[in-house]
Write an enzyme that holds these catalytic residues in place. Structure first.
Site, short mmCIF file in Angstrom:
data_model
loop_
_atom_site.label_atom_id
_atom_site.label_comp_id
_atom_site.label_asym_id
_atom_site.label_seq_id
_atom_site.Cartn_x
_atom_site.Cartn_y
_atom_site.Cartn_z
N SER A 111 57.80 -85.32 -17.45
CA SER A 111 56.66 -85.05 -18.34
C SER A 111 57.19 -84.49 -19.65
O SER A 111 58.30 -83.93 -19.70
CB SER A 111 55.75 -84.01 -17.69
OG SER A 111 54.74 -83.59 -18.59
N TYR A 119 53.58 -75.13 -14.20
CA TYR A 119 53.73 -76.59 -14.22
C TYR A 119 54.95 -76.96 -15.06
O TYR A 119 55.79 -77.76 -14.65
CB TYR A 119 52.46 -77.23 -14.77
CG TYR A 119 52.52 -78.75 -14.86
CD1 TYR A 119 52.28 -79.53 -13.73
CD2 TYR A 119 52.84 -79.40 -16.04
CE1 TYR A 119 52.34 -80.92 -13.80
CE2 TYR A 119 52.91 -80.78 -16.13
CZ TYR A 119 52.65 -81.54 -15.00
OH TYR A 119 52.73 -82.91 -15.07
N1 LIG Z 1 48.63 -87.71 -16.20
C1 LIG Z 1 49.39 -87.05 -17.08
O1 LIG Z 1 48.94 -86.58 -18.14
C2 LIG Z 1 50.86 -86.90 -16.81
C3 LIG Z 1 51.72 -86.67 -17.90
C4 LIG Z 1 53.07 -86.49 -17.66
C5 LIG Z 1 53.57 -86.57 -16.38
N2 LIG Z 1 52.72 -86.80 -15.34
C6 LIG Z 1 53.28 -86.86 -14.00
O2 LIG Z 1 53.05 -88.17 -13.50
C7 LIG Z 1 53.05 -88.13 -12.08
C8 LIG Z 1 51.83 -88.87 -11.55
O3 LIG Z 1 50.66 -88.19 -11.95
P1 LIG Z 1 49.27 -88.91 -12.25
O4 LIG Z 1 48.85 -88.43 -13.59
O5 LIG Z 1 49.38 -90.37 -11.99
O6 LIG Z 1 48.37 -88.15 -11.20
P2 LIG Z 1 47.38 -88.65 -10.03
O7 LIG Z 1 46.58 -89.82 -10.46
O8 LIG Z 1 46.67 -87.42 -9.60
O9 LIG Z 1 48.37 -89.15 -8.89
C9 LIG Z 1 49.15 -88.28 -8.14
C10 LIG Z 1 49.70 -89.04 -6.95
O10 LIG Z 1 50.62 -88.18 -6.26
C11 LIG Z 1 50.23 -88.12 -4.88
N3 LIG Z 1 50.65 -86.81 -4.37
C12 LIG Z 1 50.27 -85.57 -4.78
N4 LIG Z 1 50.88 -84.64 -4.06
C13 LIG Z 1 51.68 -85.28 -3.16
C14 LIG Z 1 52.55 -84.86 -2.14
N5 LIG Z 1 52.75 -83.57 -1.85
N6 LIG Z 1 53.20 -85.81 -1.41
C15 LIG Z 1 53.01 -87.12 -1.68
N7 LIG Z 1 52.20 -87.58 -2.64
C16 LIG Z 1 51.53 -86.67 -3.37
C17 LIG Z 1 48.72 -88.36 -4.90
O11 LIG Z 1 48.21 -88.85 -3.66
P3 LIG Z 1 47.74 -87.86 -2.45
O12 LIG Z 1 46.87 -86.81 -3.08
O13 LIG Z 1 47.04 -88.76 -1.48
O14 LIG Z 1 48.99 -87.30 -1.87
C18 LIG Z 1 48.65 -89.46 -5.94
O15 LIG Z 1 49.02 -90.69 -5.38
C19 LIG Z 1 53.10 -86.63 -11.70
O16 LIG Z 1 54.40 -86.28 -11.36
C20 LIG Z 1 52.67 -85.93 -12.98
O17 LIG Z 1 53.19 -84.62 -13.06
C21 LIG Z 1 51.38 -86.97 -15.52
#
Ligand SMILES: NC(=O)c1ccc[n+]([C@@H]2O[C@H](COP(=O)([O-])OP(=O)(O)OC[C@H]3O[C@@H](n4cnc5c(N)ncnc54)[C@H](OP(=O)(O)O)[C@@H]3O)[C@@H](O)[C@H]2O)c1
Length: 261
Positions: A132, A145
């Site tokens: 991130s 975070y």
């Molecule tokens: N969206 C943003 O603004 C952003 C920006 C920079 C980086 N990121 C990073 O991108 C990545 C994906 O995030 P996203 O934005 O796509 O969020 P999201 O839509 O909430 O997806 C998160 C995914 O991770 C899974 N997950 C959460 N905890 C878990 C665990 N303990 N074990 C296995 N799976 C788990 C969730 O499924 P379950 O709940 O079913 O486990 C879901 O599939 C993260 O690492 C986040 O920090 C996001």
């Protein structure tokens, strides 16, 4: 057909990447905690679903062992599973601080260790760590975070050097705000100007596929955010003062600010 294992593959960036990789000829094995949602996407893309909480080392080892029964090699591991932590070190319950470190940082560590024999068994293998911009820039309003993401970034860069002799390359991805279920970006999307900074999961997935094809080591999305990261590394005290003032004005230090990325 090359095999990709994607953690957090049920929604957001992970789901978009699973669709994009499938369209490029990969077979995707999706990992997350909620098996029902994972299975729906796996059925849609002709992939596989494995329930696994990446914060639990034993579950990660068991998932890798189950996958090894069907696949002698894994060509791509995407460490993408992550959770938000909206609040400061002083506001968040200690359990949430532990959970964000266990999931966002240690989850990737356990996955690389567990899948290493399968990655080594592939002729050429790649690891993607979805970190991130919060891994490069520290915001007071979402310190825990950012700390987990800083740790994940250090892990990603360190493992790139450690895995190079085995022929396994590592791509570190640092996205800015992306509109997803866990990170809905409501505050940014409410502003006609700030909303332009918000990416969609498909944008991120496309960029990751392109970066993999080009053999890139690290990307920041969108690219202009690299300037913010550079400013923090050159003048952390100045950036910290600016962010603290901004957070104070918006009430972020009291936990009502912009959600973290
Ligand atoms: N969206 C943003 O603004 C952003 C920006 C920079 C980086 N990121 C990073 O991108 C990545 C994906 O995030 P996203 O934005 O796509 O969020 P999201 O839509 O909430 O997806 C998160 C995914 O991770 C899974 N997950 C959460 N905890 C878990 C665990 N303990 N074990 C296995 N799976 C788990 C969730 O499924 P379950 O709940 O079913 O486990 C879901 O599939 C993260 O690492 C986040 O920090 C996001």
């Amino acid at each position: 057909m090359p095999i990709a294992v994607i953690t957090g593959g049920s929604t957001g960036i992970g789901a978009a990447l699973a669709r994009a990789l499938t369209a490029s000829g990969w077979r995707c094995v999706l990992l997350a905690r909620n098996l029902e949602r994972l299975q729906e996407l796996a059925d849609e893309i002709g992939g596989e679903a494995e329930a696994c909480d990446v914060s639990n080392r034993a579950e990660v080892d068991q998932a890798a062992a189950r996958i090894a029964e069907h696949h002698p090699a894994v060509h791509l591991l995407v460490n993408n599973a992550g959770i938000p932590a909206r609040g400061t070190f002083l506001e968040l319950p200690p359990e949430r601080i532990e959970q964000v470190i266990r999931t966002n940082y240690l989850g990737g560590v356990w996955c690389v260790r567990a899948f290493l024999p399968l990655l080594e068994a592939a002729e050429q293998a790649q690891v993607v760590n979805v970190v991130s911009i919060a891994g490069l820039v520290t915001g007071g309003a979402y310190g825990p975070y950012a700390a987990a993401k800083h740790a994940q970034l250090a892990f990603s860069r360190a493992i790139a050097r450690e895995l190079a002799p085995s022929g396994i390359s590592v791509l570190t991805v640092n996205p800015g705000p992306v509109e997803t279920e866990g990170f809905p970006q409501r505050d940014l999307l409410a502003s006609p100007i700030a909303r332009r900074a918000v990416l969609q999961p498909d944008d991120v997935a496309r960029k990751i596929v392109k970066a993999l094809e080009r053999g890139r080591a690290e990307i920041v999305l969108p690219r202009y955010l690299r300037a913010v990261a550079l400013a923090e590394s050159l003048a952390p005290a100045v950036i910290s003062r600016l962010l603290s003032r901004g957070a104070g004005r918006t009430g972020a230090l009291r936990g009502r600010g912009r959600p973290p990325q």
